[in-house]
Design a protein around this motif. Structure first.
Motif, short mmCIF file in Angstrom:
data_model
loop_
_atom_site.label_atom_id
_atom_site.label_comp_id
_atom_site.label_asym_id
_atom_site.label_seq_id
_atom_site.Cartn_x
_atom_site.Cartn_y
_atom_site.Cartn_z
N UNK A 81 63.26 57.67 66.59
CA UNK A 81 63.79 58.99 66.91
C UNK A 81 64.69 59.52 65.80
N UNK A 82 65.44 58.63 65.15
CA UNK A 82 66.28 59.06 64.03
C UNK A 82 65.42 59.51 62.85
N UNK A 83 64.29 58.80 62.63
CA UNK A 83 63.41 59.18 61.54
C UNK A 83 62.79 60.55 61.78
N UNK A 84 62.33 60.80 63.00
CA UNK A 84 61.75 62.11 63.32
C UNK A 84 62.80 63.21 63.18
N UNK A 85 63.98 62.97 63.73
CA UNK A 85 65.05 63.98 63.67
C UNK A 85 65.43 64.28 62.22
N UNK A 86 65.59 63.24 61.41
CA UNK A 86 65.99 63.48 60.01
C UNK A 86 64.87 64.16 59.22
N UNK A 87 63.61 63.91 59.59
CA UNK A 87 62.49 64.59 58.92
C UNK A 87 62.58 66.11 59.12
N UNK A 88 62.78 66.52 60.38
CA UNK A 88 62.83 67.96 60.68
C UNK A 88 64.11 68.59 60.16
N UNK A 89 65.23 67.91 60.34
CA UNK A 89 66.50 68.46 59.86
C UNK A 89 66.54 68.51 58.33
N UNK A 118 56.84 60.39 58.31
CA UNK A 118 56.57 61.31 59.41
C UNK A 118 55.65 62.41 58.91
N UNK A 119 54.62 62.70 59.70
CA UNK A 119 53.65 63.75 59.36
C UNK A 119 53.56 64.74 60.51
N UNK A 120 53.37 66.00 60.16
CA UNK A 120 53.05 67.05 61.13
C UNK A 120 51.74 67.68 60.69
N UNK A 123 54.27 65.39 66.08
CA UNK A 123 54.43 64.67 64.83
C UNK A 123 54.01 63.22 65.04
N UNK A 124 53.71 62.55 63.95
CA UNK A 124 53.32 61.14 64.01
C UNK A 124 54.01 60.40 62.87
N UNK A 125 54.47 59.18 63.17
CA UNK A 125 55.00 58.32 62.12
C UNK A 125 53.95 57.26 61.82
N UNK A 126 53.61 57.17 60.55
CA UNK A 126 52.63 56.19 60.09
C UNK A 126 53.16 55.58 58.81
#
Length: 108
Positions: free
Chosen positions: A30-38, A102-104, A95-98
């Motif tokens: 969740x931190x990785x997704x949040x930091x990707x978008x922010x 993180x990719x959208x 989004x997906x983490x692979x």
């Protein structure tokens, strides 16, 4: 011989314990997704992460990876972490983490 077996058993248990504990302290998805978008200047209102996505989410994740030029024939389902992100403006983004990235969906 018995002493050697005991030492080998204890070492095996210790190594297995270290590996298990090390796996628990990996990066928080969740931190990785949040930091990707922010990091892209987008505020996140809410975030729903699924580390065991169901079949429809896996198909969607594979489509996202395909749109980013990643060949998914060698991608295993257990390598994917699915997220539904709600942005501050109300827009929902999948989004997906692979492989820790993180990719959208990329629409070219």
């Amino acid at each position: 011989m018995v002493r050697t077996c005991r030492i080998a058993l204890v070492l095996t248990i210790l190594v297995a314990s270290l590996v298990a504990v090390g796996g628990c302290f990996g990066p928080d998805p969740s931190k990785q997704f949040r930091s990707h978008f922010e990091g892209q200047g987008t505020s996140v209102k809410s975030l729903e992460v699924n580390t065991s996505p169901h079949e429809a989410q896996i198909m969607m994740d594979r489509m996202i990876l395909d749109s980013n030029g990643i060949d998914t024939k060698d991608v295993y389902d257990n390598q994917l972490v699915h997220a539904t992100v709600t942005l501050e403006n109300g827009e929902e983004v999948t989004a997906v983490r692979y492989k820790d990235k993180v990719y959208t969906y990329k629409n070219d």
